[in-house]
Design an enzyme around this catalytic site. Structure first.
Site, PDB file in Angstrom:
ATOM      1  N   GLU A  43       0.835  -1.204   0.000  1.00  0.00           N
ATOM      2  CA  GLU A  43       0.000   0.000   0.000  1.00  0.00           C
ATOM      3  C   GLU A  43       0.868   1.251   0.000  1.00  0.00           C
ATOM      4  O   GLU A  43       1.782   1.376   0.804  1.00  0.00           O
ATOM      5  CB  GLU A  43      -0.897  -0.022   1.244  1.00  0.00           C
ATOM      6  CG  GLU A  43      -1.563   1.283   1.594  1.00  0.00           C
ATOM      7  CD  GLU A  43      -2.084   1.308   3.024  1.00  0.00           C
ATOM      8  OE1 GLU A  43      -2.204   2.416   3.596  1.00  0.00           O
ATOM      9  OE2 GLU A  43      -2.359   0.229   3.590  1.00  0.00           O
ATOM     10  N   LYS A 133     -10.218  -2.196   8.785  1.00  0.00           N
ATOM     11  CA  LYS A 133      -8.918  -1.832   9.332  1.00  0.00           C
ATOM     12  C   LYS A 133      -9.095  -1.353  10.771  1.00  0.00           C
ATOM     13  O   LYS A 133      -9.724  -0.322  11.005  1.00  0.00           O
ATOM     14  CB  LYS A 133      -8.299  -0.727   8.461  1.00  0.00           C
ATOM     15  CG  LYS A 133      -7.033  -0.095   9.022  1.00  0.00           C
ATOM     16  CD  LYS A 133      -6.562   1.011   8.083  1.00  0.00           C
ATOM     17  CE  LYS A 133      -5.429   1.808   8.667  1.00  0.00           C
ATOM     18  NZ  LYS A 133      -4.953   2.874   7.746  1.00  0.00           N
TER      19      LYS A 133
END
Length: 215
Positions: A43, A133
């Site tokens: 990411e 998350k």
């Protein structure tokens, strides 16, 4: 099917490597080092200077590889769409924005919004989050996973922040489907020690595999 493939790869390796660099060139070197250590789910955060250009360059550079490139720190749907057009294959946010999730679902791009409480986790799942998350992880610790999964055993949680080689096994054993790791993994890149990044990546992969086998 591409969405399912990306999610499968993230769950298989059990870790999303978070890359924050000053330039695309440093990002490429860091990504290569991480990949060499056995992690290909990476990411790039929007806090990186010129993040969209970095993502676009990385997406082009790695288009024929097995790197699965995502974008992080996405606060709104406009940023999510721009990043997807630049080549991001999944979207990660520090919070839950319904419009970001809707946009990702519209284009069948995996979305991982941030949440901190049971209520926020439920809301994220109801909106269609693929993975939630758990952020910031360092404020809660691995026990938070067990606490949340007691009433929500179906919650696919990925703690980010505060995950290290010392506690990653505890996070996985507590029920995390994957972990997000930044500085604890890429710290070697700051001094140009990319071999350290590779070695650290390899250790994270080993510890996650060990935790899964023993849990």
């Amino acid at each position: 099917m591409r969405k399912l493939y990306i999610l499968q790869k993230i769950l298989e390796v059990g870790i999303v490597a978070v890359v924050r660099t000053e330039t695309a060139e440093k990002a490429k070197k860091t990504v290569e080092a991480i990949k060499a250590g056995g992690i290909n789910t990476i990411e790039v955060t929007m806090t990186v200077p010129g993040a969209l250009d970095v993502i676009k360059e990385l997406a082009e550079y790695y288009k024929d590889s097995d790197i699965i490139l995502g974008v992080g720190t996405v606060l709104d749907p406009e940023t999510a769409r721009a990043a997807i057009l630049a080549g991001a294959q999944y979207v990660v946010s520090p919070h839950t924005n319904p419009d970001v999730i809707r946009l990702c679902n519209r284009y069948q791009v995996p979305c991982m919004p941030g949440a901190m409480t049971v209520q926020e986790v439920v809301e994220a799942m109801e909106l269609g989050a693929d993975i939630v998350k758990l952020f910031p992880g360092e404020l809660m610790g691995p026990k938070a996973i067990k606490a949340i999964k007691a009433p929500l055993p179906q919650a696919p949680l990925m703690p980010t922040g505060g995950v290290s080689l010392d506690n990653v096994e505890e996070w996985i054993k507590a029920g995390a489907v994957a972990v997000g790791v930044g500085g604890a993994l890429t710290k070697g890149a700051k001094e140009g020690d990319y071999q350290l990044v590779t070695d650290t990546a390899r250790r994270f992969v080993e510890k996650i595999q060990n935790a899964r086998m023993s849990s």
